[in-house]
Design a protein around this motif. Structure first.
Motif, mmCIF file in Angstrom:
data_model
loop_
_atom_site.group_PDB
_atom_site.id
_atom_site.type_symbol
_atom_site.label_atom_id
_atom_site.label_comp_id
_atom_site.label_asym_id
_atom_site.label_seq_id
_atom_site.Cartn_x
_atom_site.Cartn_y
_atom_site.Cartn_z
ATOM 1 N N LEU A 122 -12.855 4.493 7.999
ATOM 2 C CA LEU A 122 -14.250 4.836 7.670
ATOM 3 C C LEU A 122 -14.759 4.100 6.427
ATOM 4 C CD1 LEU A 122 -14.061 8.644 8.478
ATOM 5 C CD2 LEU A 122 -15.316 6.901 9.767
ATOM 6 N N LEU A 123 -13.840 3.705 5.555
ATOM 7 C CA LEU A 123 -14.284 3.046 4.313
ATOM 8 C C LEU A 123 -14.034 1.529 4.325
ATOM 9 C CD1 LEU A 123 -13.182 5.778 1.748
ATOM 10 C CD2 LEU A 123 -15.524 5.150 2.381
ATOM 11 N N GLU A 124 -13.660 1.001 5.497
ATOM 12 C CA GLU A 124 -13.466 -0.450 5.587
ATOM 13 C C GLU A 124 -14.784 -1.160 5.244
ATOM 14 O OE1 GLU A 124 -11.382 -1.929 9.026
ATOM 15 O OE2 GLU A 124 -11.845 -3.997 8.490
ATOM 16 N N ASN A 125 -14.681 -2.171 4.390
ATOM 17 C CA ASN A 125 -15.850 -2.905 3.870
ATOM 18 C C ASN A 125 -16.735 -2.053 2.965
ATOM 19 O OD1 ASN A 125 -15.056 -5.238 5.188
ATOM 20 N ND2 ASN A 125 -16.100 -4.610 7.068
ATOM 21 N N ILE A 205 -7.763 7.857 1.349
ATOM 22 C CA ILE A 205 -8.647 7.071 0.487
ATOM 23 C C ILE A 205 -9.924 7.881 0.290
ATOM 24 C CG2 ILE A 205 -9.881 4.890 0.206
ATOM 25 C CD1 ILE A 205 -7.734 3.633 2.088
ATOM 26 N N LEU A 206 -10.330 8.000 -0.967
ATOM 27 C CA LEU A 206 -11.491 8.825 -1.317
ATOM 28 C C LEU A 206 -12.666 7.889 -1.595
ATOM 29 C CD1 LEU A 206 -9.484 10.982 -3.890
ATOM 30 C CD2 LEU A 206 -9.936 11.562 -1.488
ATOM 31 N N ASP A 207 -13.890 8.116 -1.239
ATOM 32 C CA ASP A 207 -14.356 9.410 -0.826
ATOM 33 C C ASP A 207 -15.242 9.158 0.393
ATOM 34 O OD1 ASP A 207 -15.706 11.825 -0.597
ATOM 35 O OD2 ASP A 207 -16.362 11.879 -2.669
ATOM 36 N N VAL A 208 -14.810 9.595 1.534
ATOM 37 C CA VAL A 208 -15.557 9.313 2.768
ATOM 38 C C VAL A 208 -16.980 9.868 2.685
ATOM 39 C CG1 VAL A 208 -15.656 9.811 5.249
ATOM 40 C CG2 VAL A 208 -13.505 9.119 4.206
ATOM 41 N N LYS A 209 -17.091 11.059 2.094
ATOM 42 C CA LYS A 209 -18.426 11.692 2.014
ATOM 43 C C LYS A 209 -19.390 10.846 1.191
ATOM 44 C CE LYS A 209 -18.110 16.581 2.901
ATOM 45 N NZ LYS A 209 -17.385 17.696 2.292
ATOM 46 N N ALA A 210 -18.872 10.254 0.108
ATOM 47 C CA ALA A 210 -19.713 9.426 -0.760
ATOM 48 C C ALA A 210 -20.008 8.066 -0.118
ATOM 49 C CB ALA A 210 -19.042 9.233 -2.118
ATOM 50 N N GLY A 211 -19.240 7.704 0.926
ATOM 51 C CA GLY A 211 -19.459 6.427 1.615
ATOM 52 C C GLY A 211 -18.980 5.229 0.819
ATOM 53 N N LYS A 212 -18.095 5.464 -0.159
ATOM 54 C CA LYS A 212 -17.518 4.353 -0.934
ATOM 55 C C LYS A 212 -16.174 4.791 -1.519
ATOM 56 C CE LYS A 212 -19.722 5.493 -5.286
ATOM 57 N NZ LYS A 212 -20.423 5.058 -6.457
ATOM 58 N N VAL A 213 -15.404 3.803 -1.932
ATOM 59 C CA VAL A 213 -14.096 4.117 -2.510
ATOM 60 C C VAL A 213 -14.264 4.570 -3.957
ATOM 61 C CG1 VAL A 213 -11.876 3.151 -3.229
ATOM 62 C CG2 VAL A 213 -12.805 2.578 -0.979
ATOM 63 N N LEU A 229 -5.704 8.997 -8.049
ATOM 64 C CA LEU A 229 -5.856 7.840 -8.920
ATOM 65 C C LEU A 229 -7.264 7.302 -8.679
ATOM 66 C CD1 LEU A 229 -4.017 6.030 -10.740
ATOM 67 C CD2 LEU A 229 -3.420 4.746 -8.684
ATOM 68 N N ALA A 230 -8.054 7.189 -9.731
ATOM 69 C CA ALA A 230 -9.419 6.678 -9.567
ATOM 70 C C ALA A 230 -9.387 5.157 -9.398
ATOM 71 C CB ALA A 230 -10.261 7.049 -10.787
ATOM 72 N N CYS A 231 -10.161 4.639 -8.468
ATOM 73 C CA CYS A 231 -10.279 3.183 -8.294
ATOM 74 C C CYS A 231 -11.550 2.871 -7.509
ATOM 75 C CB CYS A 231 -9.055 2.607 -7.577
ATOM 76 S SG CYS A 231 -8.890 3.154 -5.888
ATOM 77 N N ALA A 232 -11.990 1.622 -7.595
ATOM 78 C CA ALA A 232 -13.213 1.224 -6.878
ATOM 79 C C ALA A 232 -12.895 0.436 -5.613
ATOM 80 C CB ALA A 232 -14.086 0.378 -7.794
ATOM 81 N N GLY A 233 -11.627 0.020 -5.495
ATOM 82 C CA GLY A 233 -11.283 -0.776 -4.320
ATOM 83 C C GLY A 233 -9.835 -0.573 -3.931
ATOM 84 N N VAL A 234 -9.577 -0.638 -2.602
ATOM 85 C CA VAL A 234 -8.207 -0.555 -2.091
ATOM 86 C C VAL A 234 -7.957 -1.809 -1.276
ATOM 87 C CG1 VAL A 234 -6.598 0.724 -0.626
ATOM 88 C CG2 VAL A 234 -8.233 1.966 -2.061
#
Ligand code: NAP
Length: 309
Positions: A122-125, A205-213, A229-234
């Motif tokens: 769901l969070l790909e791209n 991977i968080l956060d699907v609801k927010a629509g971004k990692v 662990l907080a991060c902006a990208g996986v």
């Protein structure tokens, strides 16, 4: 009808194209969705012989293509969606077009393995990616904590590349030792921005609801403890799966989908040859793929010559 069709335009496919072109067979190369193959997504290739200073992956593949074209290889930007190898001539469907050929070289390579998580899909791209060189420079990743998953050469390479952009790069690996070659492992582990996270897998991977990692939920495989662990990208770099699905049931392959060569580059189907990562679960190097492409081309040439007698 074509004499030789080559599926794939990575090191294996383009070397097979060079050799069959020089044998005056005017090969048709079906490039797939990523002309030049996986190496075009690498930065510097340091272990391809002949380049003491290293060579950019994209440049190496462009040069291979030009070299093959110089002798008459033809490139067609198309992806094979169906194949019939049960009779001669072999029939392929590529982007809806039917192509018949006397001889086939499968050099379709391998694609990125996925973690298999719903949140990953769901969070790909949207922060989840499989290619640091393609996506690492995006503004969303700048000066942010980033996560790389995996313990092989690819994971180390991705982590090192991402140190240019991220504030810190967490290297999450499911064991407590890297699989990567010693030189890559040492480079990664000695980098001040790279922090290894051992014995851990990504549970979500968080956060699907927010629509971004925004982070990852990690599970320690030894203690079962979960942490966030907080991060902006996986950046997922956990290996590859062979691109052989269209040949399933038509050609011998192992349980993971790697085509099984029958001595050299031949397969169990006469007239079908194989080269590169779609048939190699051991070496998987640019130079070994190129060598296999050469072998497949020489065998294809002999096969066609024998048919003419
Ligand atoms: P790889 O060597 O197969 O490594 C895959 C890594 O991902 C391993 O550490 C593996 O863990 C981990 N992994 C696999 N499935 C997983 C899962 N479901 N969840 C979590 N982790 C998982 O793949 P690679 O790094 O892409 O390298 C492929 C080939 O290309 C290798 O031969 C490599 O040497 C070559 N390569 C070379 C360079 C270079 O020389 N610069 C760069 C890139 C690639 P385990 O270790 O526990 O199995």
């Amino acid at each position: 009808m074509e004499k030789v069709v080559i599926i794939g335009s990575g090191c294996a496919g383009l070397t097979a194209a060079l050799y069959t072109a020089r044998a005056n067979l005017a090969p048709l190369v079906l490039t797939g969705r990523q002309p030049g193959g996986l190496l075009t997504t690498t930065t510097v290739v340091e272990n391809y012989p002949g380049f003491p200073e290293g060579v950019d992956g994209y440049e190496l593949m462009s040069r291979m293509q030009k070299q093959a074209e110089r002798f008459g290889a033809r490139m067609q930007f198309a992806t094979v969606e169906a194949a019939d190898l049960s009779r001669q001539p072999f029939a392929l469907t590529a982007d809806g077009e039917r192509i018949e050929t006397e001889c086939l070289i499968i050099a379709s390579g391998a694609g990125h393995r996925h973690l298999g998580l719903e949140s990953e899909r769901l969070l790909e791209n949207k922060g989840v990616t499989y290619c640091a060189t393609c996506d690492g420079a995006l503004p969303v990743f700048r000066n942010q904590p980033l996560v790389v998953v995996g313990g092989g050469d690819s994971a180390c390479e991705e982590a090192l590349y991402l140190t240019r952009f991220g504030s810190v790069v967490y290297l999450v690996h499911r064991r407590d030792a890297l699989r990567a070659s010693r030189i890559m492992a040492e480079r990664a582990l000695s980098h001040p921005k790279i922090k290894p996270v051992w014995d851990s897998v990504v549970a979500e991977i968080l956060d699907v609801k927010a629509g971004k990692v925004t982070g990852v939920r990690l599970k320690n495989v030894k203690t079962q403890a979960e942490t966030e662990l907080a991060c902006a990208g996986v950046f997922v770099a956990i290996g590859h799966v062979p691109n052989t699905q269209v040949f399933k049931g038509q050609i011998e392959m192992d349980e993971a989908g790697y085509i099984l060569p029958k001595g050299g580059a031949a397969t169990n189907v006469p007239g079908v040859f194989v080269a590169g990562d779609c048939a190699d679960r051991v070496y998987r190097q640019a130079i070994t793929a190129a060598g296999m492409g050469c072998a497949a081309a020489i065998e294809a040439e002999r096969y066609l010559a024998a048919r003419q007698v």
